[in-house]
Design an enzyme around this catalytic site. Structure first.
Site, short mmCIF file in Angstrom:
data_model
loop_
_atom_site.label_atom_id
_atom_site.label_comp_id
_atom_site.label_asym_id
_atom_site.label_seq_id
_atom_site.Cartn_x
_atom_site.Cartn_y
_atom_site.Cartn_z
CE LYS A 68 47.14 48.81 37.84
NZ LYS A 68 45.72 49.19 37.72
CB THR B 174 46.01 52.32 35.18
OG1 THR B 174 45.77 50.93 35.49
CG2 THR B 174 45.48 53.18 36.31
CG ASP C 26 47.18 47.56 33.98
OD1 ASP C 26 47.20 48.81 34.05
OD2 ASP C 26 46.46 46.86 34.70
CG ASP D 17 47.23 41.94 36.86
OD1 ASP D 17 46.80 41.28 35.90
OD2 ASP D 17 46.49 42.63 37.59
CG ASN E 67 49.42 45.44 38.06
OD1 ASN E 67 48.70 44.98 38.94
ND2 ASN E 67 48.95 45.92 36.93
#
Length: 453
Positions: free
Chosen positions: A142, A180, A140, A158, A145
């Protein structure tokens, strides 16, 4: 695993940590600012409700998150300091990072200069490759994070969707579709199994594009149209990208994972190598023996948390106040520009706390929000559900000086853009309780006079 707890001056204390304000929350956990009373150092503590974790059947996910963070000790990854437990809660003690999200920098600047983007990308790639070498796949990645410390260095955070080698099936691939949408690799969507390292590298490529362009390479309001673009790697590089950056992004955002650039190839890339200085650090021996213990009913736990409620709003000391400002810049502490509202916003007021909360409730109720009050805190729950679920907003009033309060509205659930719209809608109704400096008040009065004339 032992966790001694007590209360001091109305604050909750767990072991050697004294809790402060809430700085983030989700469905089964919240993150609090805290202080190690023995060393005086500040930390962030993720508090996980065991009952909610069991109810949502995510014990395995929480154990993986803890294990992943314990395994990865890298200068560009948020450090897990320790894990504690009580009969009802798990406490993950984390390094407190003061510089905000990398996302905030993009939101403020629009896009970064190529050299600055390259520096963050180099730090990201080294951290992500180290995670992979330890058998950890983030899944994840991005800008939201990716945090920045006081020195402006990147910190990956995260690991809630991370995967470990145990998640690999017989074919040696991962099969859980997660992440995401705008950052997810095409093979993850395809649901036929994927290499976690190659999928993470794709996300890194999207991040590099976003840092330099200020927008997504793949963006469609319809999810299927978005996925079709991702499958075909259908994107256009802006004209301001250098030829080296353009070629590298095209190598990373290759829809075929078998021909996508590898870490070894990336290290030889001319654009990537410019000014590259990999961090030097010692690798530590890590034990995961205590990870199962935090959810064990038989674990020996003493002195459970006892919360003592304050009769006044929580007061904030100077460090806590400054730590809420990106890069320790007090000019960013109290949001004034609507365009910069993201997951949270703040304003100051000289009105009594009860009056402040009543005014927010008065403005939010016509918009369809249910309101729950708890002393100097308030939760707003929206009735309409969007693709990320209904909007939920946490509000809290802090005393920063006698008769001066900081009011924070923080998105607790739902879509960030919807939170932005919500705040825009209620801001007019709050105008008479927001404290303004003499200069701002005069400017507002002059504006009103000119409008009438």
């Amino acid at each position: 695993m032992r966790s001694g707890c007590s209360s001091s001056k109305g604050r909750t204390r767990v072991g050697k940590y004294e809790f402060g304000r809430t700085i983030g929350e989700g469905t089964s956990a919240k993150v609090k600012f805290a202080k190690n009373v023995e060393t005086g150092k500040y930390v962030a503590i993720k508090i996980i409700d065991k009952e909610k974790v069991i109810k949502h059947n995510i014990i395995g996910q929480i154990k993986r998150e803890i294990s992943a963070m314990k395994l990865v000790r890298h200068p560009n990854v948020v450090r897990l300091i320790e894990v504690m437990a009580s009969k009802t809660m798990v406490y993950i003690v984390l390094e407190f990072v003061t510089g905000g999200e990398l996302y905030d920098k993009i939101a403020k600047k629009g896009r970064l200069k190529e050299d600055e983007a390259r520096k963050y990308f180099q730090q990201l790639i080294h951290a992500v490759d180290y995670c992979h070498s330890r058998g950890v796949f983030h899944r994840d990645l991005k800008p939201e994070n990716l945090l920045l410390d006081a020195n402006g260095d990147l910190k990956v955070s995260d690991f809630g969707l991370s995967a470990l080698p145990q998640q690999l099936r017989e074919d040696g691939l991962l099969h859980t579709v997660c992440g995401t949408p705008q950052y997810v690799a095409p093979e993850v969507i395809d649901d036929k199994g994927y290499d976690g390292a190659k999928a993470d590298f794709w996300s890194c490529g999207v991040i590099l594009f976003v840092l330099m362009a200020g927008y997504f390479p793949f963006e469609e309001s319809n999810l299927m149209d978005l996925y079709n673009k991702i499958f075909k790697a259908e994107f256009t590089v802006p004209p301001w990208f250098s030829s080296g950056a353009k070629k590298l992004i095209e190598r990373i955002l290759d829809p075929n994972p078998s021909t996508r650039i590898t870490f070894a190839e990336l290290l030889q890339n001319g654009w990537f190598k410019k000014g590259y200085k990999p961090p030097v650090f010692e690798q530590e021996e890590i034990s995961l023996d205590d990870v199962d213990a935090v959810f064990s009913e038989s674990a020996e736990i003493r002195n459970l948390v006892v919360e003592k409620r304050d009769v006044r709003p929580v007061s904030m000391n100077a460090f806590q106040l400054i730590s809420h400002s990106q890069g320790l810049n007090l000019g960013n502490l109290f949001d004034k520009q609507m365009g910069l509202v993201k997951r949270e916003t703040r304003f100051t007021s000289k009105h009594p706390p009860n009056e402040i909360l009543a005014k927010i409730e008065e403005a939010a109720t016509p918009l369809g929000f249910d309101v729950k009050k708890n002393r100097y805190k308030m939760k707003l729950h929206g009735g309409k559900s969007h693709h990320k679920g209904p909007l939920s907003i946490a509000t809290e009033v802090f005393e920063v000086a006698p008769s001066l309060y900081m009011v924070e509205l923080r998105k607790a659930g739902g879509d960030t853009l919807e939170f932005h719209k919500f705040y825009k809608n209620i801001s007019t109704g709050l105008d008479d309780i927001v404290w303004k400096s003499e200069g701002e008040a005069k400017k507002a009065a002059d504006t009103l006079v000119s409008l009438h004339n």
